[in-house]
Write an enzyme that holds these catalytic residues in place. Sequence first.
Site, mmCIF file in Angstrom:
data_model
loop_
_atom_site.group_PDB
_atom_site.id
_atom_site.type_symbol
_atom_site.label_atom_id
_atom_site.label_comp_id
_atom_site.label_asym_id
_atom_site.label_seq_id
_atom_site.Cartn_x
_atom_site.Cartn_y
_atom_site.Cartn_z
ATOM 1 N N HIS A 25 29.170 27.348 41.430
ATOM 2 C CA HIS A 25 30.310 27.130 40.533
ATOM 3 C C HIS A 25 30.046 25.916 39.626
ATOM 4 O O HIS A 25 30.957 25.471 38.923
ATOM 5 C CB HIS A 25 31.590 26.872 41.336
ATOM 6 C CG HIS A 25 32.165 28.072 42.022
ATOM 7 N ND1 HIS A 25 32.226 29.322 41.440
ATOM 8 C CD2 HIS A 25 32.737 28.216 43.258
ATOM 9 C CE1 HIS A 25 32.801 30.170 42.280
ATOM 10 N NE2 HIS A 25 33.114 29.530 43.389
ATOM 11 N N SER A 55 44.890 34.223 39.326
ATOM 12 C CA SER A 55 44.182 34.415 40.591
ATOM 13 C C SER A 55 44.073 33.090 41.343
ATOM 14 O O SER A 55 44.263 33.034 42.568
ATOM 15 C CB SER A 55 42.785 34.991 40.303
ATOM 16 O OG SER A 55 42.139 35.315 41.496
ATOM 17 N N TYR A 68 33.923 39.948 33.301
ATOM 18 C CA TYR A 68 34.664 40.602 34.380
ATOM 19 C C TYR A 68 35.307 41.888 33.851
ATOM 20 O O TYR A 68 35.286 42.931 34.503
ATOM 21 C CB TYR A 68 35.734 39.615 34.853
ATOM 22 C CG TYR A 68 36.512 39.999 36.088
ATOM 23 C CD1 TYR A 68 36.107 39.567 37.345
ATOM 24 C CD2 TYR A 68 37.690 40.748 35.997
ATOM 25 C CE1 TYR A 68 36.842 39.884 38.482
ATOM 26 C CE2 TYR A 68 38.421 41.072 37.131
ATOM 27 C CZ TYR A 68 37.992 40.642 38.373
ATOM 28 O OH TYR A 68 38.719 40.955 39.494
ATOM 29 N N LYS A 113 37.112 32.168 40.844
ATOM 30 C CA LYS A 113 38.042 33.286 40.599
ATOM 31 C C LYS A 113 37.685 34.083 39.349
ATOM 32 O O LYS A 113 38.550 34.624 38.667
ATOM 33 C CB LYS A 113 39.509 32.811 40.532
ATOM 34 C CG LYS A 113 39.944 31.919 41.686
ATOM 35 C CD LYS A 113 39.615 32.464 43.058
ATOM 36 C CE LYS A 113 40.405 33.699 43.423
ATOM 37 N NZ LYS A 113 39.986 34.261 44.744
ATOM 38 N N ARG A 170 42.838 40.192 45.950
ATOM 39 C CA ARG A 170 44.198 40.681 45.748
ATOM 40 C C ARG A 170 44.230 41.999 45.000
ATOM 41 O O ARG A 170 44.550 43.042 45.532
ATOM 42 C CB ARG A 170 45.001 39.629 44.958
ATOM 43 C CG ARG A 170 45.758 38.646 45.813
ATOM 44 C CD ARG A 170 46.556 37.642 45.002
ATOM 45 N NE ARG A 170 46.247 37.649 43.583
ATOM 46 C CZ ARG A 170 47.034 38.135 42.617
ATOM 47 N NH1 ARG A 170 48.195 38.666 42.909
ATOM 48 N NH2 ARG A 170 46.668 38.084 41.346
ATOM 49 N N LYS A 171 43.930 41.955 43.698
ATOM 50 C CA LYS A 171 44.096 43.148 42.866
ATOM 51 C C LYS A 171 42.822 43.551 42.137
ATOM 52 O O LYS A 171 42.561 44.722 41.926
ATOM 53 C CB LYS A 171 45.206 42.915 41.833
ATOM 54 C CG LYS A 171 46.588 42.743 42.436
ATOM 55 C CD LYS A 171 47.633 42.580 41.333
ATOM 56 C CE LYS A 171 49.033 42.428 41.891
ATOM 57 N NZ LYS A 171 50.026 42.198 40.811
ATOM 58 N N GLY A 172 42.038 42.560 41.700
ATOM 59 C CA GLY A 172 40.808 42.870 40.974
ATOM 60 C C GLY A 172 41.055 43.625 39.687
ATOM 61 O O GLY A 172 40.333 44.571 39.369
ATOM 62 N N ARG A 228 35.685 35.476 32.733
ATOM 63 C CA ARG A 228 36.910 36.270 32.886
ATOM 64 C C ARG A 228 38.009 35.631 32.034
ATOM 65 O O ARG A 228 38.037 34.407 31.869
ATOM 66 C CB ARG A 228 37.322 36.268 34.366
ATOM 67 C CG ARG A 228 38.516 37.139 34.709
ATOM 68 C CD ARG A 228 38.879 37.003 36.179
ATOM 69 N NE ARG A 228 39.871 37.992 36.589
ATOM 70 C CZ ARG A 228 40.434 38.032 37.790
ATOM 71 N NH1 ARG A 228 40.110 37.131 38.699
ATOM 72 N NH2 ARG A 228 41.333 38.963 38.079
ATOM 73 N N TRP A 234 28.898 35.032 52.030
ATOM 74 C CA TRP A 234 28.545 33.615 51.865
ATOM 75 C C TRP A 234 27.182 33.270 52.467
ATOM 76 O O TRP A 234 26.635 32.217 52.193
ATOM 77 C CB TRP A 234 29.640 32.699 52.435
ATOM 78 C CG TRP A 234 30.005 32.992 53.861
ATOM 79 C CD1 TRP A 234 29.333 32.604 54.985
ATOM 80 C CD2 TRP A 234 31.142 33.738 54.311
ATOM 81 N NE1 TRP A 234 29.974 33.074 56.108
ATOM 82 C CE2 TRP A 234 31.091 33.751 55.737
ATOM 83 C CE3 TRP A 234 32.204 34.371 53.668
ATOM 84 C CZ2 TRP A 234 32.057 34.400 56.509
ATOM 85 C CZ3 TRP A 234 33.157 35.010 54.447
ATOM 86 C CH2 TRP A 234 33.084 35.025 55.847
#
Length: 287
Positions: free
Chosen positions: A101, A131, A186, A45, A250-252, A123, A73
Amino acid sequence: MTEAELYSVYKGVHVPTHLHPPESLKYCEEFTFRPDDILIVTYPKSGTTWMQEVVPLIVNEGDLTLVLTVPNWDRVPWLEEHRAAQLNLEQRPSPRIFATHFHHHMMNESYFKTKPRVLYVMRNPKDVFTSSYHYYGMASYLVNPGTPDEFMEKFLDGKIMFGSWFDHVKSWINAEEKESMLYIFYEEMITDLKGSVEKMAKFLGKSLSQDVMEKIADHCVFKNMKQNKMSNFSLVPEEYMDQKRSEFMRKGIAGDWKNLLTNAQEQRFNAAYKDKMKDVTFKFMWD
């Protein structure tokens, strides 16, 4: 379902067994890197999906074909995920682009020997938490997050997928192979996406025209990218991701944590952050 049913522990961190069965982790362990491989490293995220769009466009000099026809992916696979072993990655021409990750200490022997190029994205952890909270509520292979208070304790203790955000970030900012790494925030991608594209292109040795960089930045603005079926995870069956509960993309934005955390939760988070990051001299954009 419980942690024990959904997760296994690999090299000290929780990984969702559905996405990362033992044979996938073994494949990753034995994977052979090339020096010109490009590895996108993120804590979950933190902008992985965004980078899976931006980096192929830089490498392909603005050609949109790949990002509009191949699911993210498969175009930029996670090396530790079950898909990777099925994609004949050994046959792919250079430069190959992958995601992971993993914490730094989890990387395999070939990584440390070869030192491929790494783009490490960070981020604000409060936004990562926010998130993640929404993501855990819609993904069937993750433990239900419970209340924000309950999830915050798990997040701060690292008892979630891929362990502690604090440990992850510290492991990569303290990596010795800094000459083959680029750190990206980010938040800087939100503030100046074209400037970020330029910075990454330079690091990857790609000389792009202003027009091409403009084209890449325009395509990769969150609202545009969210329309791309190959990137918005709408191809994932609802039994795994219920996007009626919460969209995967969702929103970024930066600062969405302010819509979730109470003052008391913010203070709890700040105190934990201050304690866990007290020895860190690295300058973060959100500090």
